[in-house]
Design a protein around this motif. Structure first.
Motif, PDB file in Angstrom:
ATOM      1  N   ASP A 265      -5.200  -2.419  -7.444  1.00 27.58           N
ATOM      2  CA  ASP A 265      -3.862  -2.165  -7.993  1.00 27.58           C
ATOM      3  C   ASP A 265      -3.677  -0.739  -8.492  1.00 27.58           C
ATOM      4  O   ASP A 265      -2.560  -0.373  -8.880  1.00 27.58           O
ATOM      5  N   ARG A 266      -4.732   0.073  -8.483  1.00 28.88           N
ATOM      6  CA  ARG A 266      -4.599   1.448  -8.966  1.00 28.88           C
ATOM      7  C   ARG A 266      -4.023   2.312  -7.846  1.00 28.88           C
ATOM      8  O   ARG A 266      -4.707   2.605  -6.845  1.00 28.88           O
ATOM      9  N   PRO A 267      -2.778   2.782  -7.960  1.00 32.84           N
ATOM     10  CA  PRO A 267      -2.154   3.537  -6.856  1.00 32.84           C
ATOM     11  C   PRO A 267      -2.865   4.841  -6.552  1.00 32.84           C
ATOM     12  O   PRO A 267      -2.876   5.293  -5.391  1.00 32.84           O
ATOM     13  N   GLU A 268      -3.449   5.497  -7.559  1.00 37.67           N
ATOM     14  CA  GLU A 268      -4.100   6.783  -7.306  1.00 37.67           C
ATOM     15  C   GLU A 268      -5.348   6.641  -6.442  1.00 37.67           C
ATOM     16  O   GLU A 268      -5.811   7.615  -5.831  1.00 37.67           O
ATOM     17  N   LEU A 269      -5.905   5.431  -6.346  1.00 37.95           N
ATOM     18  CA  LEU A 269      -7.076   5.233  -5.503  1.00 37.95           C
ATOM     19  C   LEU A 269      -6.699   4.907  -4.069  1.00 37.95           C
ATOM     20  O   LEU A 269      -7.483   5.177  -3.146  1.00 37.95           O
ATOM     21  N   ALA A 270      -5.527   4.323  -3.858  1.00 44.67           N
ATOM     22  CA  ALA A 270      -5.002   4.030  -2.509  1.00 44.67           C
ATOM     23  C   ALA A 270      -5.973   3.201  -1.677  1.00 44.67           C
ATOM     24  O   ALA A 270      -6.195   3.478  -0.488  1.00 44.67           O
ATOM     25  N   LEU A 271      -6.562   2.204  -2.282  1.00 42.36           N
ATOM     26  CA  LEU A 271      -7.500   1.342  -1.575  1.00 42.36           C
ATOM     27  C   LEU A 271      -6.748   0.278  -0.779  1.00 42.36           C
ATOM     28  O   LEU A 271      -5.709  -0.215  -1.209  1.00 42.36           O
ATOM     29  N   THR A 272      -7.310  -0.104   0.379  1.00 44.13           N
ATOM     30  CA  THR A 272      -6.669  -1.103   1.240  1.00 44.13           C
ATOM     31  C   THR A 272      -7.624  -2.274   1.443  1.00 44.13           C
ATOM     32  O   THR A 272      -8.751  -2.091   1.936  1.00 44.13           O
ATOM     33  N   LEU A 273      -7.193  -3.479   1.087  1.00 47.69           N
ATOM     34  CA  LEU A 273      -8.022  -4.666   1.272  1.00 47.69           C
ATOM     35  C   LEU A 273      -8.024  -5.052   2.752  1.00 47.69           C
ATOM     36  O   LEU A 273      -6.967  -5.254   3.355  1.00 47.69           O
TER      37      LEU A 273
END
Length: 514
Positions: free
Chosen positions: A10-18
């Motif tokens: 949920d952290r937008p600055e990390l931009a992780l994709t499940l």
């Protein structure tokens, strides 16, 4: 709150994709707590990982010819280690995430997310570290606030009840105090723990109190009904002088910070109970002084003081009960009696008399004697009912009954059980057993050597008043057989049993050996 896999996603600055569909993962997989984040490209990094870690990798270990077999084994090792999630950094060593790795994570239920090139692994590690620090600070702040609130609660008029109520409120769980007698003294919230779970908690607490040693226990109560409650029980007070048991229901708040709060409550509760103990000692000395006056027949002062402290003295007709007060039971014994005095206002008084406890009871209320004998496995002697001016005599009766009760180790003996057997039976049971065995030895030895029944025949003959016919019918033999056996007994004993004194002495000997 401790960070979770979902927190990182949920952290937008990390931009992780499940990459593993959330609906195909096990329930709670994304809510699993994350304890740290670590990066490694080893084919087997598990020796350097712990459960709850997030592993970050750029995929160096996934060579061009590494297929599904390698990926399956790799993910299986991570899953068995308890890894919370796997993050794959793209565009560093290779473009995109290997399809075999995605398939293996999907099949084995391990959350897999993709880390874009602009997001350095150190950013994820720092995020996890910051969130863990925030959580630790929040829990520390919570613990300080809880301890402050509990300390203020302890200053209220009923500080112990207020302390337990505040603890229950802070951790959101049932809290109960079982006193030194093994009874539920107070709880918060009231009535929140029903049967049979409450009975199981109290039963385990009583077992801990009987052992008399400081201890803690974990108990799953209510399993028989399916309404399970995981409980933690902790004794209060020092070994050999336990003051009670604190029982606490399971709670998500019972992490390290929560346990520190519970420890402070245990200390406060123990202090409160020790203060009560000091007060109980003073009350006990007062009781003992009043008891001496009552036993001496001077009841005027005792009546005035008792009326102000505990209520009126029991009304005649009265009974006196006496029991031993061994050191290992005395605190629990006195506390139980204090509770029973409160319940029976005006119908019970007690006090210490050296190493014994003396109870003054209404004649019809002897149940407390049975309770003491059963709960503490003690001998108890109870007098006959007497008028108010017969207390000294009743005390003497109770002491004689206590001596008889000690012979069996524990249990209640009423004086009328002794008096029904007569004075001779009582005298025979004091210190005459050795003399009695010597007196009857000639008969017993003859029976053993010749297979005769001289002892039994003599006992039956005396029980039937020296009547040969009645004794013969009782034994199922001819009266001449009884005559010949008694004549033989006279020769062996060297006594003429036709006189009263000889018969009385022989009867006393038979009573003494039982």
């Amino acid at each position: 709150m401790q960070p979770t896999v979902q927190t990182l996603l949920d952290r937008p600055e990390l931009a992780l994709t499940l990459l593993t569909p959330a609906d195909r993962l096990a329930a709670g997989a994304l809510a699993a707590p994350v304890t740290w984040a670590h990066s490694s490209d080893l084919a087997d990094p598990t020796p350097f990982l712990d459960a709850g870690h997030v592993l970050l990798t750029t995929g160096t270990q996934f060579e061009a010819d590494a297929g599904a077999t390698f990926a399956d084994a790799y993910v299986e090792r991570l899953r068995k280690k308890g890894i919370a999630a796997l993050g794959f950094g793209t565009e560093v060593i290779r473009a995109g995430t290997p399809e075999a790795l995605v398939a293996a994570c999907d099949a084995q239920g391990l959350p897999l997310f993709e880390v874009p090139y602009p997001t350095p692994f150190i950013a994820i590690v720092r995020t996890v570290a910051d969130l863990l620090a925030e959580d630790a600070y929040a829990r520390h702040t919570w613990a300080l606030a809880a301890q402050r609130a509990i300390s203020l609660a302890a200053l209220r008029p009923d500080g112990l009840s207020a302390t337990l109520a505040e603890l229950s409120n802070r951790i959101g769980a049932w809290v109960g105090l079982i006193d030194a007698t093994g009874a539920l003294d107070r709880e918060a919230p009231s009535g929140a723990l029903g049967q049979p779970a409450l009975g199981e908690v109290v039963g385990e607490a009583r077992s801990m109190l009987r052992r008399g040693q400081r201890a803690s226990r974990t108990l799953v109560a209510g399993e028989s009904t399916g309404d399970q409650h995981r409980m933690t029980l902790q004794t209060l007070g020092g070994g050999g002088a336990l003051r009670g048991v604190l029982a606490i229901g399971d709670s998500a708040e019972l992490d390290q910070a929560g346990r520190e709060v519970v420890t402070s409550v245990i200390a406060l509760a123990g202090l409160a109970l020790e203060q009560n103990r000091d007060l109980d000692r003073a009350r006990g000395h007062l009781r003992s002084g009043l008891l001496r006056g009552i036993l001496a027949g001077d009841t005027a002062l005792a009546e005035r003081v008792a009326a102000e402290m505990w209520g009126p003295l029991p009304a005649a007709p009265l009974r006196i009960a006496v029991t031993d007060a061994p050191a290992e039971h005395v605190d629990r014994l006195i506390e139980l009696l204090e509770l029973r005095v409160d319940e029976r206002r005006g119908r019970l008084f007690f006090g210490r008399d050296e190493d014994r406890v003396v109870l003054v009871l209404e004649a019809g209320d002897a149940a407390i004697a049975d309770e003491l004998a059963a709960e503490f496995e003690l001998p108890v002697g109870v007098s006959d009912p007497v008028a108010a001016d017969g207390i000294a005599r009743a005390h003497e009766q109770a002491m004689r009954a206590l001596e008889r009760a000690r012979e069996s180790g524990s249990g209640v003996v009423a004086f009328d059980e002794i008096s029904r057997q007569g004075v001779l039976a009582f005298l025979a049971r004091t210190d005459a057993r050795a003399v009695a065995l010597a007196t009857l030895a000639p008969l017993a030895e003859h029976d053993a050597a010749n297979g005769t029944d001289l002892v039994a025949t003599t006992r039956a003959w005396l029980e039937h008043g020296g009547q040969f016919d009645a004794t013969a019918r009782r034994l199922g033999v001819h009266r001449h057989t009884v005559r010949s056996r008694i004549a033989l007994a006279e020769r062996l004993l060297g006594r003429d049993l036709s006189g009263f004194h000889a018969r009385a002495d022989l009867w006393a000997a038979l009573l003494a050996v039982g």
